[in-house]
Design an enzyme around this catalytic site. Structure first.
Site, mmCIF file in Angstrom:
data_model
loop_
_atom_site.group_PDB
_atom_site.id
_atom_site.type_symbol
_atom_site.label_atom_id
_atom_site.label_comp_id
_atom_site.label_asym_id
_atom_site.label_seq_id
_atom_site.Cartn_x
_atom_site.Cartn_y
_atom_site.Cartn_z
ATOM 1 N N LYS A 94 45.200 32.807 31.574
ATOM 2 C CA LYS A 94 44.007 33.651 31.665
ATOM 3 C C LYS A 94 44.317 34.906 30.864
ATOM 4 C CE LYS A 94 42.091 36.429 35.284
ATOM 5 N NZ LYS A 94 41.207 37.422 34.714
ATOM 6 N N GLY A 155 37.723 44.610 40.445
ATOM 7 C CA GLY A 155 37.990 45.346 41.682
ATOM 8 C C GLY A 155 36.846 46.199 42.178
HETATM 9 C C1 LIG Z 1 43.320 38.504 39.728
HETATM 10 C C2 LIG Z 1 42.601 38.653 38.478
HETATM 11 O O1 LIG Z 1 42.750 37.905 37.569
HETATM 12 C C3 LIG Z 1 41.668 39.774 38.351
HETATM 13 O O2 LIG Z 1 42.058 40.521 37.276
HETATM 14 C C4 LIG Z 1 40.321 39.173 38.232
HETATM 15 O O3 LIG Z 1 39.685 39.590 37.109
HETATM 16 C C5 LIG Z 1 39.548 39.278 39.483
HETATM 17 O O4 LIG Z 1 38.820 40.448 39.631
HETATM 18 P P1 LIG Z 1 38.309 40.901 41.069
HETATM 19 O O5 LIG Z 1 39.501 41.388 41.806
HETATM 20 O O6 LIG Z 1 37.286 41.959 40.832
HETATM 21 O O7 LIG Z 1 37.716 39.691 41.752
#
Ligand SMILES: CC(=O)[C@@H](O)[C@H](O)COP(=O)(O)O
Length: 255
Positions: A94, A155
């Protein structure tokens, strides 16, 4: 649903950071039924959690999708991806190249460049991107077979800030797996993403920071299923004006 030729039955991808305890994390993964979990190589190595944590995640049976969270340059992201491939024995990555400190908005120029380098090196890249169609085109040209548009800043729990942009992505890329990544706050956000026809959702904070992470993981899985079923059942079109839902034919005439 297929991602790079791998069939997954769950359309929920779960992040592994910020849980109250490793036990709660493992229970949340089980409750969500997810088959893919993502983890940050940089974050886990820097906070000392290290190999014990990775072993525990391996034992969940979920497929590991390492991520390059916290990388702000092409070189940093590429090097992190290469380390992740060695450590986790996977060519899935990712890809995050962060461009803005406050919003954690992707640097889409660096993202396309890193995606090209990694694709040419044999990686199967899951790029964390914006809902920009032209950037999406460039990512496909760079070798990506999946796009991961953001719902909202990582987040933030704001949900889908630009549903019209996501709808446009679905229309423009009908055959490309689309995964909403980041910013999800509630099960209703997940259902909304699936109702737009997106293929899957990746989320972390909404489950990890819930009062009951295991209950929330279960609710998110149910929301994925409900939204997906709703999309397949073809929702009625929205209308500007009221249309009586009770037929008037055959009513008694009162004189
Ligand atoms: C864990 C991860 O890959 C994060 O960077 C992802 O983008 C999820 O974002 P949220 O925490 O907002 O769900």
């Amino acid at each position: 649903m297929q991602f790079y030729g791998t069939t997954l039955s769950s359309r929920l991808f779960l992040g592994t950071a910020q849980y109250p305890s490793p036990k709660v994390l493992c229970e949340a993964i089980a409750a969500s039924g997810c088959e893919v979990i993502t983890l940050s190589l940089r974050r886990e190595t820097s906070d000392g959690a290290g190999t014990g944590f990775w072993q525990m995640l391996r034992q969940t049976g979920a497929r590991i999708l390492p991520n390059t969270a916290g990388c702000h340059s092409v070189q940093e992201a590429v090097t992190t991806a290469q380390m992740a491939r060695e450590i986790f024995d996977t060519d899935w990555i990712k890809l995050e190249v962060i461009g803005h400190a406050d919003s954690l908005q992707p640097d889409v120029f660096g993202l396309v460049e890193a995606a090209r380098i990694l694709s040419e090196d044999g990686f199967k890249v899951f790029p964390y991107t914006t809902e920009d169609l032209v950037v999406g085109e460039h990512l496909l040209q760079a070798g990506c077979e999946v796009l991961m548009p953001w719902g909202a800043p990582i987040g933030s729990g704001q949900g889908l800030r630009n549903p019209d942009g996501l709808r446009a992505m679905r229309a423009h890329f009908p055959d490309t797996p689309l995964v909403v990544d980041a910013g999800i706050g509630r099960p209703s956000d997940v259902a909304a993403a699936m109702e737009l026809g997106l293929d899957a959702v990746l989320l972390n904070t909404a489950v990890a920071k819930a009062g009951d992470p295991v209950g929330m993981a279960r609710a998110m899985a149910q929301a994925v299923a409900a939204g997906q079923a709703g999309y397949q059942a073809e929702p009625m079109p929205r209308r500007d004006m009221a249309v009586p839902s009770t037929p008037v034919l055959g009513l008694a005439e009162l004189t």
